[in-house]
Enzyme design. Structure first.
Site, PDB file in Angstrom:
ATOM      1  N   LYS A  19       0.839  -1.203   0.000  1.00  0.00           N
ATOM      2  CA  LYS A  19       0.000   0.000   0.000  1.00  0.00           C
ATOM      3  C   LYS A  19       0.875   1.254   0.000  1.00  0.00           C
ATOM      4  CE  LYS A  19      -3.024   2.582   3.126  1.00  0.00           C
ATOM      5  NZ  LYS A  19      -4.274   2.698   2.355  1.00  0.00           N
ATOM      6  N   ILE A 435     -27.811  12.587   5.149  1.00  0.00           N
ATOM      7  CA  ILE A 435     -27.724  11.173   5.527  1.00  0.00           C
ATOM      8  C   ILE A 435     -26.965  10.985   6.835  1.00  0.00           C
ATOM      9  CG2 ILE A 435     -27.063   8.881   4.669  1.00  0.00           C
ATOM     10  CD1 ILE A 435     -29.410  10.278   3.205  1.00  0.00           C
ATOM     11  N   SER A 437     -23.370  12.152   8.111  1.00  0.00           N
ATOM     12  CA  SER A 437     -22.054  12.743   8.364  1.00  0.00           C
ATOM     13  C   SER A 437     -21.890  14.048   7.594  1.00  0.00           C
ATOM     14  CB  SER A 437     -20.949  11.763   7.976  1.00  0.00           C
ATOM     15  OG  SER A 437     -21.066  11.385   6.640  1.00  0.00           O
ATOM     16  N   TYR A 516      -9.760  -2.898  -1.950  1.00  0.00           N
ATOM     17  CA  TYR A 516      -9.495  -2.756  -3.390  1.00  0.00           C
ATOM     18  C   TYR A 516      -8.222  -1.947  -3.552  1.00  0.00           C
ATOM     19  CZ  TYR A 516     -11.553   1.890  -2.823  1.00  0.00           C
ATOM     20  OH  TYR A 516     -11.845   3.152  -2.395  1.00  0.00           O
ATOM     21  N   TRP A 565     -19.579  -5.901   8.258  1.00  0.00           N
ATOM     22  CA  TRP A 565     -18.274  -5.271   8.134  1.00  0.00           C
ATOM     23  C   TRP A 565     -17.347  -5.628   9.289  1.00  0.00           C
ATOM     24  CZ3 TRP A 565     -20.381   0.103   6.097  1.00  0.00           C
ATOM     25  CH2 TRP A 565     -20.893  -0.101   4.820  1.00  0.00           C
ATOM     26  N   CYS A 647     -27.098   2.298   0.508  1.00  0.00           N
ATOM     27  CA  CYS A 647     -26.297   2.776  -0.608  1.00  0.00           C
ATOM     28  C   CYS A 647     -25.410   1.653  -1.095  1.00  0.00           C
ATOM     29  CB  CYS A 647     -25.470   3.991  -0.204  1.00  0.00           C
ATOM     30  SG  CYS A 647     -24.452   3.721   1.229  1.00  0.00           S
ATOM     31  N   HIS A 698     -20.248  10.941  -3.896  1.00  0.00           N
ATOM     32  CA  HIS A 698     -18.920  10.359  -4.051  1.00  0.00           C
ATOM     33  C   HIS A 698     -18.090  11.113  -5.080  1.00  0.00           C
ATOM     34  CE1 HIS A 698     -21.331   7.099  -2.233  1.00  0.00           C
ATOM     35  NE2 HIS A 698     -20.295   7.105  -1.445  1.00  0.00           N
ATOM     36  N   CYS A 730     -25.763   9.877   0.150  1.00  0.00           N
ATOM     37  CA  CYS A 730     -25.049   9.216   1.246  1.00  0.00           C
ATOM     38  C   CYS A 730     -24.457  10.316   2.140  1.00  0.00           C
ATOM     39  CB  CYS A 730     -23.950   8.333   0.660  1.00  0.00           C
ATOM     40  SG  CYS A 730     -23.159   7.250   1.870  1.00  0.00           S
TER      41      CYS A 730
HETATM   42  C1  MET Z   1     -22.240   4.178   3.943  1.00  0.00           C
HETATM   43  S1  MET Z   1     -23.695   4.835   4.524  1.00  0.00           S
HETATM   44  C2  MET Z   1     -23.178   6.150   5.541  1.00  0.00           C
HETATM   45  C3  MET Z   1     -24.236   6.612   6.453  1.00  0.00           C
HETATM   46  C4  MET Z   1     -23.740   7.474   7.570  1.00  0.00           C
HETATM   47  N1  MET Z   1     -24.828   7.894   8.403  1.00  0.00           N
HETATM   48  C5  MET Z   1     -23.020   8.699   7.020  1.00  0.00           C
HETATM   49  O1  MET Z   1     -23.647   9.633   6.733  1.00  0.00           O
HETATM   50  O2  MET Z   1     -21.836   8.714   6.867  1.00  0.00           O
HETATM   51 ZN   LIG Z   2     -24.566   5.631   2.474  1.00  0.00          ZN
END
Ligand code: MET
Ligand SMILES: [Zn+2]
Length: 760
Positions: A19, A435, A437, A516, A565, A647, A698, A730
């Site tokens: 890495k 969502i 964060s 990845y 996870w 997501c 993203h 997200c």
């Molecule tokens: C991968 S989903 C992420 C949801 C989380 N509540 C965030 O907003 O980061």
């Molecule tokens: Zn998400």
């Protein structure tokens, strides 16, 4: 004698050296020659390490700079035209396909079966010209040979290579499997070259046999292997893993290969049928050491399986192997200095698994007395884990046994709840929210690290977090969002954060696995019954609600995602572990409700990816997964609004399960999939509220007002206005404040204009 074999070894090195080398190279700080040398050193180190553990059959060509599937695409000249046109060196082109460059996006990345590894999807077109244009497998074989290690090269089988790929844009309608006869000569060429270099066996991975396959694909195996078996003087180990072959087992019948490898950890039951299918000269490689988890192998059960096979085949026709490549396990337990000795004794990472293989091979070759002390220690360790207080918490088990059906049921149906929630929350049409964060700035990460290292006091840290929350709340009020969040500044990761607060989890210092490319993850290890010693998130959410009059949404990660996870236990079913998580979250949710939070979101982005490999296993999985979510959330009053978020993948297939969650509002990633998600609303009648992600978080691109407006109009053709929420795709933690502010302002403006339009 029974030999031991490893199917593949982790590439990153004991301290993620690969890495670091890759990232330094991408940053222009490490030349290509330096990168090549680092890789060469790592390969040699890995081969010698396996040899020193006593492994007889060591793999080569399991190394990759990014991904083994991409290596094959490049090796076979399966390089889409857009990358060919560029004036790029070999490595530049390779990395362009892997991660994109300034002018080109990367190839599509998808999940490797049900693991957390991701591969670059090969793209085939009508003009794909298969050619052996590289020498990687041969070079690496010779490199090992020079170090006096005769390896078994690993290649991805031709049928899997085609099946895992897709038609390139412009060649729609092309079924990659139809290219098999054009591809085979290249494999023949490769096999001849490997044989000429001195390989006596080749491990050919046809892992797709664990999927439900179209007849056309199933039919491709026999003729392909008829050809390959004659191509060169080299033996083929036809290798499958990750599950049961199911109806594909008939493909093995009469297949002209020298040996077959089976995953007998995930599917021990298939041993019998295979034993009766193989002919008198074929070899069986028995995968009895788990390549997908971190637990010490139970020697007694592994040896039993191997002995059954030996009885039928004799010692010379059996190989003891890892169930799959060890790529999915961390490198070595040696570097773990913080896990208690008691618990550490239960684990086995890649290096330790290599050792286990050689011990099992010795035990069955020379008799148990030849490894008596190893066997005794193993029995002791397995027993100790079974009886440990950490593993078994009677209070958790008792609680599980008293779970009743009605605990999965909200007090009223959605329509009744909806009325009460409307009354209490007083939200406008098309409510806006995020969502969870908000940007995780350098300062936030720094403060978290300082606190972790004890460089700032808890009080200092808490007041830092409060200030962050204040800023995020104020920002949301100013731009006019309707349901606010606290921004999750205290969270390093959406699973780790909860794992660290729950009983039953263990965290490592260095147990990284490749996700990845250069990206690695360090999943928590679930070692015991899970329970919640105290509140996990109430402090932050309650504080956030106390500084605003708008409804604050509390954020939790759902039971399925926490489980997915982490490295799960192997001694009790995942469904049981998931229920334990659900009960812990249920208590948290009730505490949040008591603390005055009217809206609570439970994220389940892993619901889709945890689906089993075969369709027939979907219903059983979805039942326990959905039940876990319901158990976690159903305890609240009617007027507490439960949200959920999804997501990362195509949710159409499990939309029915999403409906069964009985959440009041779900937000689903959709902006990347070209509104494909919405087609679901044409056929399904979704009763509750829904927020199809309105822009792709993203990407650093700011979402334009008109774009969002168009999207909302498009969505409104399918979703009733009173059910629609407006939110991003997200969480915003990877974005910066500038992008976030611009996009969110546009989103709020779009919601306002939609309200106007709708009234008109
Ligand atoms: C991968 S989903 C992420 C949801 C989380 N509540 C965030 O907003 O980061
Ligand atoms: Zn998400």
């Amino acid at each position: 004698m029974v030999k031991s074999a490893v199917l593949g070894f982790p590439r990153m090195g004991p301290n993620r050296e690969l890495k670091k080398a890759l990232e330094a190279h991408w940053a222009g700080k490490f030349s290509e020659a330096e990168l090549q040398q680092a890789a060469k050193d790592l390969r040699l180190q890995n081969w010698q390490l396996q040899k020193s553990q006593g492994v007889d059959i060591i793999p080569s060509n399991d190394f990759s700079f990014y991904d083994q599937v991409l290596d094959h695409s490049v090796l076979f000249n399966v390089i889409p035209k857009r990358y060919q046109d560029e004036k790029l060196s070999f490595m530049q082109r390779y990395f362009a396909m892997a991660r994109g460059n300034s002018t080109l996006p990367s190839q599509e990345m998808v999940k490797w079966f049900d693991s957390n590894y991701h591969f670059m999807r090969p793209e085939f077109s009508n003009s794909t010209e298969f050619k052996l244009v590289g020498t990687k497998p041969i070079d690496e074989f010779l490199e090992a040979k020079e170090a006096h290690i005769l390896t078994r090269p690993v290649v991805i089988g031709p049928v899997s290579f085609l099946y895992l790929g897709k038609a390139e844009k412009g060649s729609q309608g092309l079924d990659p499997i139809s290219l098999i006869n054009k591809l085979l000569p290249v494999y023949e060429d490769l096999f001849r070259k490997l044989a000429a270099a001195g390989a006596d066996w080749i491990q050919v991975d046809e892992a797709i046999l664990v999927y439900d396959l179209p007849e056309k694909v199933r039919a491709a195996f026999k003729p392909a292997y008829e050809r390959l078996s004659k191509a060169a003087n080299v033996k083929i180990l036809f290798t499958t893993y990750f599950g049961d072959l199911g109806n594909n087992v008939d493909i093995i019948n009469g297949l002209p290969v020298a040996g077959v490898h089976l995953d007998l950890v995930r599917a021990p039951g298939q041993l019998g049928s295979i034993l009766s299918l193989l002919n008198d000269s074929q070899i069986l490689s028995a995968g009895v050491v788990d390549g997908r988890n971190i637990w010490k192998t139970n020697f007694k059960s592994a040896i039993e399986i191997v002995e059954t096979a030996i009885k039928k085949f004799g010692k010379d026709r059996i190989i003891v192997a890892s169930s799959s490549s060890l790529l999915h396990t961390p490198h070595t337990l040696d570097s773990e200095k913080k896990i208690s000795e008691e618990i550490k004794d239960w684990f086995s990472f890649a290096v330790e698994k290599a050792k286990e293989l050689s011990i099992i091979a010795k035990a069955v070759t020379n008799g148990p007395d030849s490894v008596r002390s190893e066997l005794n220690n193993n029995t002791k360790s397995i027993e100790a884990r079974k009886c440990s207080k950490i593993t078994n918490d009677p209070a958790v088990r008792e609680r599980q046994s008293s779970v009743t059906q009605d605990m999965h049921q909200r007090k009223s149906e959605f329509s009744a709840r909806n009325k009460e929630q409307k009354q209490r929350l007083q939200l406008p049409l098309f409510p806006t929210t995020t969502i969870g964060s908000f940007p995780q700035t350098k300062e936030i990460r720094l403060a978290r690290n300082k606190f972790r290292k004890g460089e700032i006091t808890e009080q200092e840290y808490d007041s830092f977090i409060e200030k962050e929350i204040q800023a995020v709340v104020k920002f949301q009020e100013e731009i006019g969002l309707d349901v606010l969040v606290h921004g999750e500044p205290e969270r390093n990761d959406m699973v780790q954060y909860f794992g660290e607060k729950l009983n039953g989890f263990v965290f490592t210092q260095n147990a990284w696995v490749q996700s990845y490319g250069s990206r690695c993850v360090q999943p928590p290890l679930i070692v015991g019954d899970i329970s919640r010693p105290k509140e996990m998130t109430v402090k932050e959410s309650k504080y956030a609600q106390s500084i605003t009059n708008k409804p604050m949404k509390a954020m939790l990660t759902g039971p399925v995602t926490i489980l997915a996870w982490s490295f799960p236990r192997d001694d009790i079913p995942r469904s049981v572990q998931c229920q334990q998580l659900a009960l812990a979250l249920r208590d948290e949710i009730l505490d949040l409700e008591k603390a005055g939070l009217k809206v609570i979101q439970v994220d389940e982005p892993a619901l889709r990816e945890t689906c089993p490999l075969r369709k027939k296993d979907f219903p059983a999985y979805l039942e326990w997964a959905v039940n876990a979510f319901r158990l976690a959330t159903a305890g609240v009053e009617n007027d507490t609004q439960i949200h959920s978020h999804f997501c990362y993948s195509d949710f159409n297939e499990i939309f029915d399960a999403i409906r069964c969650l009985d959440a009041d509002v779900v937000s689903i990633e959709n902006s990347k999939s070209d509104l494909k998600l919405l087609s679901v609303f044409d056929s399904q009648n979704y009763p509750a509220c829904i927020g199809p992600g309105i822009w792709d978080v993203h990407s650093p691109r700011v979402a334009l007002l008109e774009e969002i407006q168009d999207r909302v109009r498009e969505i409104l053709k399918r979703v009733p206005a009173e059910s629609l929420w407006i939110n991003p795709d997200c969480g915003l933690k990877t974005r910066n404040w500038e992008e976030t502010e611009a996009s969110l302002k546009n989103m709020v403006a779009a919601a306002r204009s939609a309200r106007e339009e709708y009234k008109a």
